[in-house]
Write an enzyme that holds these catalytic residues in place. Structure first.
Site, PDB file in Angstrom:
ATOM      1  CG  HIS A 112      -5.994   4.963   3.220  1.00  0.00           C
ATOM      2  ND1 HIS A 112      -7.074   5.515   3.886  1.00  0.00           N
ATOM      3  CD2 HIS A 112      -6.222   3.624   3.163  1.00  0.00           C
ATOM      4  CE1 HIS A 112      -7.906   4.540   4.234  1.00  0.00           C
ATOM      5  NE2 HIS A 112      -7.406   3.386   3.803  1.00  0.00           N
ATOM      6  CG  ASP A 156      -4.830  -0.534  -1.837  1.00  0.00           C
ATOM      7  OD1 ASP A 156      -5.288   0.589  -2.117  1.00  0.00           O
ATOM      8  OD2 ASP A 156      -5.474  -1.388  -1.203  1.00  0.00           O
ATOM      9  CB  SER A 159      -5.832   1.545   5.891  1.00  0.00           C
ATOM     10  OG  SER A 159      -5.665   0.196   6.263  1.00  0.00           O
ATOM     11  CD  GLU A 161      -2.719  -1.225   2.525  1.00  0.00           C
ATOM     12  OE1 GLU A 161      -2.877  -0.217   3.243  1.00  0.00           O
ATOM     13  OE2 GLU A 161      -3.196  -2.329   2.806  1.00  0.00           O
TER      14      GLU A 161
HETATM   15  C1  LIG Z   1      -5.887  -0.040   1.802  1.00  0.00           C
HETATM   16  C2  LIG Z   1      -7.296  -0.288   1.418  1.00  0.00           C
HETATM   17  N1  LIG Z   1      -7.552  -0.965   0.294  1.00  0.00           N
HETATM   18  C3  LIG Z   1      -8.812  -1.227  -0.097  1.00  0.00           C
HETATM   19  C4  LIG Z   1      -9.882  -0.788   0.635  1.00  0.00           C
HETATM   20  C5  LIG Z   1     -11.269  -1.136   0.178  1.00  0.00           C
HETATM   21  O1  LIG Z   1     -11.824  -0.087  -0.511  1.00  0.00           O
HETATM   22  P1  LIG Z   1     -13.420   0.082  -0.584  1.00  0.00           P
HETATM   23  O2  LIG Z   1     -13.846   0.646   0.726  1.00  0.00           O
HETATM   24  O3  LIG Z   1     -13.657   0.962  -1.747  1.00  0.00           O
HETATM   25  O4  LIG Z   1     -13.974  -1.295  -0.792  1.00  0.00           O
HETATM   26  C6  LIG Z   1      -9.660  -0.054   1.808  1.00  0.00           C
HETATM   27  C7  LIG Z   1     -10.739   0.489   2.671  1.00  0.00           C
HETATM   28  O5  LIG Z   1     -11.828   0.210   2.754  1.00  0.00           O
HETATM   29  C8  LIG Z   1      -8.338   0.191   2.214  1.00  0.00           C
HETATM   30  O6  LIG Z   1      -8.091   0.865   3.341  1.00  0.00           O
END
Ligand SMILES: Cc1ncc(COP(=O)(O)O)c(C=O)c1O
Length: 383
Positions: free
Chosen positions: A200, A197, A172, A168
């Site tokens: 954030h 990813d 998060s 990421e």
């Molecule tokens: C790092 C991360 N990836 C993916 C997601 C999933 O995204 P979504 O809420 O649009 O399903 C989240 C949070 O929900 C996240 O914090």
């Protein structure tokens, strides 16, 4: 048998409650520090006005999969707009970040491949890794050394066709940033595909809020990014960005893309409006957001005695308490004081690291930031 089944469910829920791990749905009142609406776009009046102008003409539902008749011009517009914004060849819209991550990891790596993923990866990445047929190895959080050592060890044991590295940009639950440049070098050294990813990172870091990849590395076909649109962009869904070969393969093979009703067309329109706003004023918004986050983080770091606030720059500020019950109680007391600051507990974070997570948003007024800091300092002395 049926009765026993329901009794067992009740018993399992009771165990969760005894361990302070029970979760329930409620509505919150107070100044919201739990949402990921970093730029305040979810309540932005200019964006609301733009969207309401489109409401009279747009279909209320897609009513079908993109591959049947649910592909509206708004979906294509959002993909084109995002691809241009990021300077990538192609972008594909999924119904959520969870779907996008799950789709990528269950579609691209095959059973001959190797996936390496950071141990603090989001649940959707874990779910995708575990459901994929590839061999998978977890590496220590933000440790390029452990990543490389894990690759070397795996290469001695098995023969793999393709390596995938999953990280990421901004984590998060900790709000810390990946060492992207070093990880990209490792990715290049082993000819890996790097999946970042940016859930954030989008709207939070990088040039005009384009995410960490935009300011740290050169985009090339071996980098795939995921930009969720329900956080800083104030909409919903998620974009997978990369080469056309990747997005076209996903269109043809990714079950979470194929077998689902497309997002209502109003959602991609909202994404387009948010991206256009970032194009216009993204740099200023990101600078202001990071500035305010810095103010809150340093105030807490210098005042808290027992609870730990790690160093960092992002608007995700974890206040690590440790004990589940204490974190929960702190969150309840803060809610009584008028602040929504959720407690984050296992399995979302490792046992013994339960915490409050304070998310800063441009929606907050300066005095609300000062007041929440004061309240947290007070709660630390009483919990
Ligand atoms: C790092 C991360 N990836 C993916 C997601 C999933 O995204 P979504 O809420 O649009 O399903 C989240 C949070 O929900 C996240 O914090």
């Amino acid at each position: 048998v049926r009765e026993e089944f329901f009794e067992e469910l009740e018993a399992k829920l009771n165990v969760l409650a005894e361990q302070d791990l029970y979760r329930s749905l409620k509505t919150y009142s107070g100044v919201d520090f739990g949402s990921n609406d970093y730029l305040g776009f979810a309540h932005d009046e200019e964006l609301r006005q733009k969207l309401s102008n489109s409401l009279s003409t747009v279909a209320l539902s897609s009513a079908s999969s993109r591959l049947l008749s649910g592909n509206h011009r708004e979906h294509l517009l959002a993909e084109q707009c995002f691809a241009e914004f990021l300077g990538v060849e192609s972008a594909l819209l999924f119904n959520s970040g969870y779907d996008a991550n799950f789709a990528l990891l269950t579609t691209l790596p095959s059973r001959h491949d190797l996936i390496l993923y950071d141990e603090r990866s989001h649940a959707s990445l874990y779910e995708g890794v575990h459901s994929s047929h590839a061999t998978s190895i977890r590496f220590e959080h933000n440790s390029p050394e452990h990543l490389e050592a894990s690759i070397e060890r795996a290469l001695k044991k098995f023969k793999h066709r393709q390596i995938f590295i999953i990280i990421e940009s901004v984590y998060s639950m900790d709000g810390d940033i990946t060492p992207l440049q070093v990880i990209k070098e490792i990715s290049d050294k082993y000819s890996a595909i790097l999946i970042v990813d940016e859930a954030h990172g989008t709207g939070v870091v990088g040039n005009g809020g384009r995410g960490l990849t935009s300011c740290t590395i050169n985009r090339s076909p071996d980098v795939i990014t995921i930009h969720t649109c329900g956080k800083a962009l104030g909409a919903a869904g998620a974009i997978v960005a990369g080469s056309r070969a990747i997005t076209q393969y996903l269109v043809n093979k990714a079950r979470p893309f194929i077998y689902t009703t497309a997002l209502p067309p109003i959602v991609p329109l909202q994404i387009v409006n948010s991206v256009n706003k970032l194009k216009a004023v993204g740099d200023e918004l990101v600078a202001e957001l990071l500035d305010r986050s810095q103010f809150v983080r340093s105030a807490l770091r210098s005042a808290l005695k027992k609870w730990i606030v790690p160093e960092g720059i992002t608007p995700i500020i974890p206040i690590i308490i440790g004990d589940e019950g204490a974190a929960l109680k702190a969150s309840f007391v803060l809610e009584d004081e008028g602040f929504v600051v959720p407690a984050i507990r296992p399995p979302t974070v490792p046992a013994g690291t339960s915490r409050l997570r304070l998310n800063i948003s441009l929606r907050h007024k300066k005095e609300e930031l000062e007041k929440v800091v004061e309240a947290i300092i007070k709660v630390e002395q009483t919990v």
